[in-house]
Design a protein around this motif. Structure first.
Motif, PDB file in Angstrom:
ATOM      1  N   ALA A 185       0.824  -1.207   0.000  1.00  0.00           N
ATOM      2  CA  ALA A 185       0.000   0.000   0.000  1.00  0.00           C
ATOM      3  C   ALA A 185       0.860   1.260   0.000  1.00  0.00           C
ATOM      4  N   TYR A 186       1.940   1.245   0.790  1.00  0.00           N
ATOM      5  CA  TYR A 186       2.801   2.429   0.837  1.00  0.00           C
ATOM      6  C   TYR A 186       3.557   2.597  -0.478  1.00  0.00           C
ATOM      7  N   ASP A 195       9.993  -0.911   4.735  1.00  0.00           N
ATOM      8  CA  ASP A 195       9.485  -1.953   5.617  1.00  0.00           C
ATOM      9  C   ASP A 195       8.528  -1.340   6.638  1.00  0.00           C
ATOM     10  N   VAL A 196       7.836  -2.214   7.341  1.00  0.00           N
ATOM     11  CA  VAL A 196       6.761  -1.782   8.225  1.00  0.00           C
ATOM     12  C   VAL A 196       7.268  -0.845   9.317  1.00  0.00           C
ATOM     13  N   ILE A 197       8.424  -1.147   9.866  1.00  0.00           N
ATOM     14  CA  ILE A 197       8.938  -0.313  10.960  1.00  0.00           C
ATOM     15  C   ILE A 197       9.192   1.115  10.480  1.00  0.00           C
ATOM     16  N   ASP A 198       9.613   1.254   9.217  1.00  0.00           N
ATOM     17  CA  ASP A 198       9.857   2.587   8.672  1.00  0.00           C
ATOM     18  C   ASP A 198       8.546   3.318   8.381  1.00  0.00           C
ATOM     19  N   ILE A 199       7.541   2.572   7.902  1.00  0.00           N
ATOM     20  CA  ILE A 199       6.227   3.184   7.664  1.00  0.00           C
ATOM     21  C   ILE A 199       5.615   3.640   8.984  1.00  0.00           C
ATOM     22  N   PRO A 208       1.322  12.088   6.227  1.00  0.00           N
ATOM     23  CA  PRO A 208      -0.089  11.786   5.953  1.00  0.00           C
ATOM     24  C   PRO A 208      -0.301  10.488   5.165  1.00  0.00           C
ATOM     25  N   ILE A 209       0.608  10.164   4.253  1.00  0.00           N
ATOM     26  CA  ILE A 209       0.438   8.926   3.487  1.00  0.00           C
ATOM     27  C   ILE A 209       0.634   7.724   4.391  1.00  0.00           C
ATOM     28  N   ALA A 210       1.653   7.762   5.226  1.00  0.00           N
ATOM     29  CA  ALA A 210       1.896   6.651   6.151  1.00  0.00           C
ATOM     30  C   ALA A 210       0.721   6.485   7.113  1.00  0.00           C
ATOM     31  N   SER A 212      -2.361   7.286   6.568  1.00  0.00           N
ATOM     32  CA  SER A 212      -3.485   6.751   5.804  1.00  0.00           C
ATOM     33  C   SER A 212      -3.324   5.253   5.555  1.00  0.00           C
ATOM     34  N   VAL A 213      -2.105   4.806   5.287  1.00  0.00           N
ATOM     35  CA  VAL A 213      -1.859   3.375   5.066  1.00  0.00           C
ATOM     36  C   VAL A 213      -2.233   2.575   6.306  1.00  0.00           C
ATOM     37  N   TRP A 214      -1.799   3.054   7.466  1.00  0.00           N
ATOM     38  CA  TRP A 214      -2.120   2.347   8.710  1.00  0.00           C
ATOM     39  C   TRP A 214      -3.616   2.395   8.997  1.00  0.00           C
ATOM     40  N   GLN A 215      -4.233   3.536   8.825  1.00  0.00           N
ATOM     41  CA  GLN A 215      -5.669   3.658   9.092  1.00  0.00           C
ATOM     42  C   GLN A 215      -6.484   2.722   8.209  1.00  0.00           C
ATOM     43  N   THR A 216      -6.154   2.698   6.932  1.00  0.00           N
ATOM     44  CA  THR A 216      -6.906   1.854   5.997  1.00  0.00           C
ATOM     45  C   THR A 216      -6.773   0.384   6.367  1.00  0.00           C
TER      46      THR A 216
END
Length: 288
Positions: A185-186, A195-199, A208-210, A212-216
């Motif tokens: 998604a990112y 990787d996830v830890i960086d997101i 804001p993009i990061a 949004s990725v987590w929220q979605t």
């Protein structure tokens, strides 16, 4: 009572431990790395080496936590199409391990079930009657715990108590929430492969993009799981796994997501993130 020997078999390593359930302590613990690609003899040899690295009593009852698909009652691998353990497909792992470890009995259980039992025995779920435990990482592991043990059937839980079989908006749950799903998604939104830890770090910093990725991802997951949390009557959701280590990002979004899904439930971080599965396997080894 003697300390109970256990194995926790993961994708990259095996943990062997002696667990004192009464004192809620791990007396001895060793890890053995697993090769990326291995045949049947090499894998079983690694399991045996891990088991022999601890000072287990002869004729002890062992608990072994291992990912599925697996015939836990019979101790036989069902790993067809599962690259990491496909060499164990159809193999009677109990028959291979019992004599090598001088074990009286070996009881197998799913790794997510082991985590949930461990949190009920020695972690965040102590004292709770009905709890849903989730592990977030490569995928979404789950177990529905009633009075300390998993509920695997009935109309109050998904099949086998596993939420990874659920869907949201026509897509598999793990297409929304998993390490690969978050990275994809990112990357689709930014062109960057992180990787996830960086997101999580970017979301923490307000990107804001990061965010949004987590929220979605977490809104989709809680929308799918929320009805089952309500149906089960859980008053607590305990969350572990590698992704849960970014709890300051994950925790508030999970709480909001379950609330939006009308699941009135407290959401907490696992207390025994590193050893819950060891306690769960030990309890399972001596369960009636």
């Amino acid at each position: 009572m003697c300390a109970i020997p256990v194995l926790e078999i993961g994708g990259s390593h095996i943990t062997a431990a002696l667990v004192d359930g009464a004192a809620q302590t791990v007396q001895e613990r060793h890890e053995v790395s697993l090769p990326l690609i291995a045949g049947c003899e090499e894998l079983i040899g690694a399991f045996i080496a891990a088991g022999r690295s601890i000072a287990a009593h002869r004729e002890a009852d062992w608990g072994v936590a291992i990912p599925g698909p697996f015939d836990y009652e019979r101790g036989i691998g069902r790993f067809e199409g599962v690259a990491k353990f496909e060499a164990l497909n159809g193999i009677d792992l109990g028959a291979a391990l019992r004599p090598a470890l001088a074990a009286a009995k070996i009881r197998f259980l799913n790794d997510a079930d082991a985590f949930g039992i461990g949190e009920a025995v020695a972690g965040a779920a102590r004292g709770h009657h009905r709890v849903v435990c989730l592990t977030l990482g490569t995928g979404v592991g789950s177990t529905f715990i009633a009075d300390g043990y998993p509920v695997k059937s009935g109309d109050q839980v998904p099949p086998d108590g596993f939420v990874h079989v659920l869907t949201h908006s026509g897509r598999d749950l793990e297409d929304w929430m998993s390490r690969r799903a978050l990275r994809r998604a990112y990357a689709e939104a930014t062109g960057q492969d992180l990787d996830v830890i960086d997101i999580a770090g970017l979301a923490r910093a307000g990107d804001p993009i990061a965010v949004s990725v987590w929220q979605t991802a977490l809104e989709a997951m809680t929308a799918a799981i929320g009805p089952w949390v309500r149906r089960f009557g859980a008053d607590l959701v305990v969350v572990g796994g590698a992704i849960a280590r970014s709890w300051d990002v994950v925790g508030p979004l999970l709480t909001a997501g379950f609330s939006a899904a009308s699941a009135t439930v407290e959401v907490v971080h696992a207390q025994r993130l590193d050893d819950a599965a060891l306690f769960g396997a030990a309890r399972w080894a001596i369960a009636p």
